[in-house]
Design a protein around this motif. Structure first.
Motif: not given
Ligand SMILES: C[S@@+](CC[C@H](N)C(=O)[O-])C[C@H]1O[C@@H](n2cnc3c(N)ncnc32)[C@H](O)[C@@H]1O
Length: 205
Positions: A146-166
């Protein structure tokens, strides 16, 4: 050492290989798997999607060799197995904006806080993954940490990825999704998996 598939000619890694010459029409839907391990995902993908192509990059020699042998044995002409560090190989073998999807399943967690910076999905890698995808291309990330997942989602959104789920949201498992080797275990035991399905925005260049 590089394992290529059916060709006698090895893939030249100092330039972008001619994927169309190697893979035919399937190269129009070129996907990358980073850290294919024992290859459960790659082998099932190759069999299920003859119209798509997957390049599986695995840094452990034995895993890469075994998977390459199985791909050859099953005559999966749309699956290429390469041994190496995807962080170094990927920008050399794929032009920017060329990939339809990138799969990262259960990357090594590096549990200790002081080792967290060794994780595959750091800021540099997040930017690289975004650049390699074509606009609208998919990043399929799965982890049981879980900790990896939460860290990754933040970094990826910050890098410019779009998260259709919000922002910060994880995806449910699609019923027809191919499980990786490790994931099959979790599906059997019910252990939770965090999934990200993020895209490179369509308007990005
Ligand atoms: C925990 S295993 C998961 C294997 C597989 N994805 C699965 O879900 O069953 C992580 C794999 O990623 C590979 N790996 C780690 N870092 C890598 C890198 N930079 N490039 C290529 N492979 C890598 C490891 O050698 C290992 O086989």
């Amino acid at each position: 050492m590089i394992f290529s598939d059916r060709d006698e000619a090895p893939i030249a890694l100092d330039m972008h290989p001619d994927w169309a010459a190697k893979l035919g029409a399937a190269a129009g839907n070129l996907e990358l798997e980073i850290g294919s391990g024992h290859g459960g995902y790659a082998l099932a993908f190759g069999a299920r999607h003859p119209d798509r192509a997957l390049v599986a990059v695995e840094q452990r020699r034995k895993f890469a060799a075994d998977l390459d042998g199985k791909a050859r044995g099953r005559k999966l002409s749309n699956l290429v197995v390469l041994m190496g560090d995807a962080r170094i190989l990927a920008p050399r073998i794929f032009p920017e904006g060329s990939l339809a999807a990138i799969h990262v399943h259960f990357p090594d967690p590096w549990w200790k806080r002081k080792h967290e910076r060794r994780r595959l999905v750091d800021d540099g890698m997040s930017t690289l993954l975004l650049r390699l995808l074509r606009p609208g291309g998919l990043l399929d990330f799965r982890t049981d940490v879980e900790r990896y997942a939460r860290d990754a989602v933040e970094r990826l959104e910050e890098a410019g990825f779009e998260n259709a789920l919000g922002a910060g949201r994880f995806a449910e498992r699609d019923a027809d999704e191919i499980p990786s080797t490790r994931e099959k275990r979790y599906l059997a035991t019910g252990q939770p998996v965090w999934r990200l399905r993020m895209t490179r925005p369509r308007e990005s260049r």
